[in-house]
Scaffold this motif. Structure first.
Motif, PDB file in Angstrom:
ATOM      1  N   VAL A 178     -14.667   9.510  -7.669  1.00  0.00           N
ATOM      2  CA  VAL A 178     -15.456   9.394  -6.618  1.00  0.00           C
ATOM      3  C   VAL A 178     -15.028   8.246  -5.573  1.00  0.00           C
ATOM      4  CG1 VAL A 178     -17.340   8.034  -7.276  1.00  0.00           C
ATOM      5  CG2 VAL A 178     -17.918   9.508  -5.474  1.00  0.00           C
ATOM      6  N   GLU A 179     -14.202   7.190  -6.443  1.00  0.00           N
ATOM      7  CA  GLU A 179     -13.865   6.066  -5.514  1.00  0.00           C
ATOM      8  C   GLU A 179     -12.201   6.216  -5.226  1.00  0.00           C
ATOM      9  OE1 GLU A 179     -14.829   2.625  -7.988  1.00  0.00           O
ATOM     10  OE2 GLU A 179     -17.035   3.145  -7.996  1.00  0.00           O
ATOM     11  N   SER A 180     -11.788   7.330  -5.365  1.00  0.00           N
ATOM     12  CA  SER A 180     -10.379   7.310  -5.208  1.00  0.00           C
ATOM     13  C   SER A 180      -9.943   7.492  -3.660  1.00  0.00           C
ATOM     14  CB  SER A 180      -9.771   9.030  -6.009  1.00  0.00           C
ATOM     15  OG  SER A 180     -10.518  10.022  -5.483  1.00  0.00           O
ATOM     16  N   GLY A 181     -10.776   7.945  -2.902  1.00  0.00           N
ATOM     17  CA  GLY A 181     -10.502   8.127  -1.579  1.00  0.00           C
ATOM     18  C   GLY A 181     -10.334   9.529  -1.257  1.00  0.00           C
ATOM     19  N   LEU A 182     -10.285  10.464  -2.327  1.00  0.00           N
ATOM     20  CA  LEU A 182      -9.688  11.839  -2.085  1.00  0.00           C
ATOM     21  C   LEU A 182     -11.128  12.768  -2.030  1.00  0.00           C
ATOM     22  CD1 LEU A 182      -6.805  11.844  -4.374  1.00  0.00           C
ATOM     23  CD2 LEU A 182      -6.837  12.020  -1.833  1.00  0.00           C
ATOM     24  N   SER A 183     -11.091  13.855  -1.492  1.00  0.00           N
ATOM     25  CA  SER A 183     -12.701  14.516  -1.371  1.00  0.00           C
ATOM     26  C   SER A 183     -12.498  15.987  -2.382  1.00  0.00           C
ATOM     27  CB  SER A 183     -12.963  15.014  -0.292  1.00  0.00           C
ATOM     28  OG  SER A 183     -11.871  15.589   0.352  1.00  0.00           O
ATOM     29  N   ASP A 184     -11.177  16.336  -2.543  1.00  0.00           N
ATOM     30  CA  ASP A 184     -10.995  17.533  -3.152  1.00  0.00           C
ATOM     31  C   ASP A 184     -10.821  17.466  -4.855  1.00  0.00           C
ATOM     32  OD1 ASP A 184     -11.552  19.355  -0.878  1.00  0.00           O
ATOM     33  OD2 ASP A 184      -9.442  18.680  -0.251  1.00  0.00           O
ATOM     34  N   TYR A 185     -11.349  18.104  -5.554  1.00  0.00           N
ATOM     35  CA  TYR A 185     -11.221  18.345  -6.991  1.00  0.00           C
ATOM     36  C   TYR A 185     -10.856  19.663  -7.422  1.00  0.00           C
ATOM     37  CZ  TYR A 185     -12.394  18.772 -11.932  1.00  0.00           C
ATOM     38  OH  TYR A 185     -12.294  19.135 -13.295  1.00  0.00           O
ATOM     39  N   ILE A 186      -9.743  19.812  -8.237  1.00  0.00           N
ATOM     40  CA  ILE A 186      -9.114  21.072  -8.665  1.00  0.00           C
ATOM     41  C   ILE A 186      -9.427  21.149 -10.131  1.00  0.00           C
ATOM     42  CG2 ILE A 186      -7.235  22.467  -9.154  1.00  0.00           C
ATOM     43  CD1 ILE A 186      -5.939  21.036  -6.477  1.00  0.00           C
ATOM     44  N   THR A 214     -14.893  15.760  -5.397  1.00  0.00           N
ATOM     45  CA  THR A 214     -15.091  14.520  -6.402  1.00  0.00           C
ATOM     46  C   THR A 214     -16.362  13.781  -6.594  1.00  0.00           C
ATOM     47  OG1 THR A 214     -14.190  13.200  -4.524  1.00  0.00           O
ATOM     48  CG2 THR A 214     -12.318  14.157  -5.926  1.00  0.00           C
ATOM     49  N   GLU A 215     -17.283  14.129  -5.762  1.00  0.00           N
ATOM     50  CA  GLU A 215     -18.554  13.393  -5.954  1.00  0.00           C
ATOM     51  C   GLU A 215     -19.463  14.159  -7.135  1.00  0.00           C
ATOM     52  OE1 GLU A 215     -20.673  14.180  -2.285  1.00  0.00           O
ATOM     53  OE2 GLU A 215     -19.365  12.391  -0.979  1.00  0.00           O
ATOM     54  N   ASP A 216     -18.862  15.361  -7.354  1.00  0.00           N
ATOM     55  CA  ASP A 216     -19.201  16.070  -8.751  1.00  0.00           C
ATOM     56  C   ASP A 216     -18.790  15.748 -10.147  1.00  0.00           C
ATOM     57  OD1 ASP A 216     -21.227  17.187  -6.758  1.00  0.00           O
ATOM     58  OD2 ASP A 216     -19.865  18.644  -6.129  1.00  0.00           O
ATOM     59  N   THR A 261     -12.155  10.220 -16.531  1.00  0.00           N
ATOM     60  CA  THR A 261     -10.947  10.140 -15.886  1.00  0.00           C
ATOM     61  C   THR A 261     -10.122  11.423 -15.454  1.00  0.00           C
ATOM     62  OG1 THR A 261     -10.611   8.017 -17.411  1.00  0.00           O
ATOM     63  CG2 THR A 261      -8.357   9.445 -16.582  1.00  0.00           C
ATOM     64  N   LYS A 262      -9.410  11.530 -14.619  1.00  0.00           N
ATOM     65  CA  LYS A 262      -8.947  12.729 -14.135  1.00  0.00           C
ATOM     66  C   LYS A 262      -7.318  12.310 -13.587  1.00  0.00           C
ATOM     67  CE  LYS A 262     -12.825  14.956 -14.363  1.00  0.00           C
ATOM     68  NZ  LYS A 262     -13.030  15.647 -15.448  1.00  0.00           N
ATOM     69  N   PHE A 263      -6.683  13.221 -13.244  1.00  0.00           N
ATOM     70  CA  PHE A 263      -5.282  12.805 -12.819  1.00  0.00           C
ATOM     71  C   PHE A 263      -4.999  13.131 -11.366  1.00  0.00           C
ATOM     72  CE2 PHE A 263      -4.360  14.680 -17.238  1.00  0.00           C
ATOM     73  CZ  PHE A 263      -3.768  13.442 -17.710  1.00  0.00           C
ATOM     74  N   LEU A 264      -4.002  12.570 -10.832  1.00  0.00           N
ATOM     75  CA  LEU A 264      -3.650  12.803  -9.257  1.00  0.00           C
ATOM     76  C   LEU A 264      -2.784  14.042  -9.023  1.00  0.00           C
ATOM     77  CD1 LEU A 264      -3.748  11.898  -6.308  1.00  0.00           C
ATOM     78  CD2 LEU A 264      -2.223  10.107  -7.135  1.00  0.00           C
ATOM     79  N   CYS A 265      -2.888  14.597  -8.170  1.00  0.00           N
ATOM     80  CA  CYS A 265      -1.806  15.617  -7.796  1.00  0.00           C
ATOM     81  C   CYS A 265      -1.419  15.447  -6.375  1.00  0.00           C
ATOM     82  CB  CYS A 265      -2.073  17.009  -8.021  1.00  0.00           C
ATOM     83  SG  CYS A 265      -3.348  18.123  -6.830  1.00  0.00           S
ATOM     84  N   LYS A 266      -0.242  15.692  -5.953  1.00  0.00           N
ATOM     85  CA  LYS A 266       0.176  15.690  -4.453  1.00  0.00           C
ATOM     86  C   LYS A 266       0.732  17.047  -3.871  1.00  0.00           C
ATOM     87  CE  LYS A 266       1.629  10.736  -4.553  1.00  0.00           C
ATOM     88  NZ  LYS A 266       2.708   9.645  -4.484  1.00  0.00           N
ATOM     89  N   LYS A 267       0.697  17.021  -2.775  1.00  0.00           N
ATOM     90  CA  LYS A 267       1.072  18.600  -2.074  1.00  0.00           C
ATOM     91  C   LYS A 267       2.452  18.708  -2.715  1.00  0.00           C
ATOM     92  CE  LYS A 267       2.212  20.714   2.141  1.00  0.00           C
ATOM     93  NZ  LYS A 267       2.049  20.495   3.805  1.00  0.00           N
ATOM     94  N   GLY A 268       2.423  20.081  -3.255  1.00  0.00           N
ATOM     95  CA  GLY A 268       3.513  20.565  -3.723  1.00  0.00           C
ATOM     96  C   GLY A 268       3.677  20.766  -5.366  1.00  0.00           C
TER      97      GLY A 268
END
Length: 407
Positions: free
Chosen positions: A32-40, A58-60, A64-71
């Protein structure tokens, strides 16, 4: 372990998986503090679908999770038999039950990697190296050591261009379906309140409607019934040849069959009735979004107590007009409550739902317009299914080397 090919084509090379892919383990401690809104999560990946069509928030989520980038490739390492793998079109937070993978090295054409990972030869290997019985999972160390035969970079490029072009056509067809759905919704709101070609209107308890229309309760033009559940302890009542429907089966416009069947004995020893073809079924209750959903049975069917069956008087009302009217008012109807204030529908509520009813001839004209749109939507879904089947078959044959010389 090496994936075996019967006949390895010329110029193919054997590679370890970690020579063509790297795992990305950029951790996010507080989503929730990552600055990202989408969770997969795994629930957002569809079997055999290379694109992600829905996202969580990400609010839900916490932990610990992981970060993914486009592609990046999101690979469901848990329960690999579900074949969940897709390419992310954005930066997002990813479930720890997934692996985030990126193409690496000079032995792989980047766009080819997700195509290869969707092939039967990759999934067969993934399934074989899964560990555990309750929730089999793949470890990166084990996956990294697997060996596969790959075509040359030039051939990989040709294969991926072909497979991605099919995927582009699938996506365009999905966009067309969305456009038709929007058009249909607009017409529903227009035709179900204003009709076709009217110039004179009147006020009613449902708002302004054409002068020729009448507001009627469902019980005025439909016979409304429900069903029951035969004793599950009496085996003589089950596994017969009479269709028996529950509310959870309302997930499409037309119902041609049911998951469970009952016997004639079950019908004779209960108040069950067989409802006729073209009856409209409405879910009185059920999980999630089920309550208020409607469908049309295209075969004689019995049902349980979670459904109401609307059998229209064919001289007064058209079953498809009723279906479209109730479907368009889904949110309104699912929120009805009884006199006791309890949530949920019942037969009394359903019988007293009011509908603005045109003359039968106009009902038929209105329903025919919506039918044309529904048929167009259905044809496009069938095209998607055909394209998906072609892509899967081509993928497997090309990656097995069966068609590579024809490219």
């Amino acid at each position: 372990m090496t994936s075996n090919l019967k006949n390895v084509p010329p110029n193919w090379q054997k590679v370890r998986f970690d020579e063509i892919a790297q795992i990305v383990t950029d951790r996010i401690e507080k989503p929730v503090e990552s600055g990202l809104s989408d969770y997969i999560g795994l629930e957002h990946l569809d079997t055999d679908c290379i694109r992600i069509k829905r996202f969580g928030s990400t609010e839900d989520v916490d932990a610990t999770k992981f970060l993914c980038k486009k592609g990046d490739i999101i690979f469901g390492k848990r329960r690999a038999y579900l074949r969940k793998l897709a390419v992310s079109d954005r930066e997002a937070v990813v479930s720890a039950h997934s692996m985030v993978l990126r193409p690496t090295g000079d032995k792989i054409y980047p766009d080819f990697l997700p195509c290869f990972m969707q092939s039967s030869i990759f999934w067969k290997t993934a399934h074989s190296i899964s560990e555990g019985s309750m929730s089999p999972t793949i470890k990166w160390k084990t996956l990294a050591a697997q060996e596969f035969w790959l075509p040359s970079i030039e051939e990989q490029k040709k294969i991926s261009e072909l497979l991605w072009s099919i995927e582009d056509n699938i996506q365009k067809t999905e966009k067309l379906i969305e456009t038709i759905e929007i058009l249909k919704q607009g017409l529903l709101n227009e035709l179900l309140t204003k009709g076709i070609g009217h110039t004179r209107f009147k006020d009613s308890e449902l708002g302004r409607i054409p002068e020729e229309w009448e507001v009627k309760k469902i019980k005025d033009f439909c016979d409304v019934k429900t069903g029951t559940t035969p004793s599950t302890e009496n085996q003589a009542y089950w596994n017969g040849n009479i269709r028996w429907m529950s509310s959870g089966e309302i997930n499409k416009k037309f119902i041609y069959d049911t998951e469970k069947k009952i016997t004639e004995e079950a019908v004779q020893n209960s108040n069950l009735k067989t409802h006729p073809t073209n009856s409209v079924m409405i879910a009185l209750n059920g999980q999630g979004k089920t309550r208020g959903s409607v469908a049309i049975i295209k075969v004689p069917t019995t049902c349980n107590q979670s459904l109401a069956c609307l059998i229209p008087d064919e001289h007064l009302a058209d079953y498809l007009y009723i279906y479209y009217n109730l479907q368009n008012r889904y949110l309104e109807i699912r929120n009805y409550t009884g006199n006791n204030g309890r949530e949920g529908l019942n037969l009394t509520i359903v019988k007293n739902i009011k509908i603005a009813l045109p003359p039968l001839e106009e009902q038929n004209r209105i329903r025919n317009i919506f039918n044309l749109l529904d048929n167009s939507i259905q044809r496009n879904y069938e095209n998607i299914a055909k394209l998906s089947s072609i892509r899967k078959k081509l993928s497997n044959k090309l990656i097995l080397g069966d068609l590579i010389t024809e490219l």
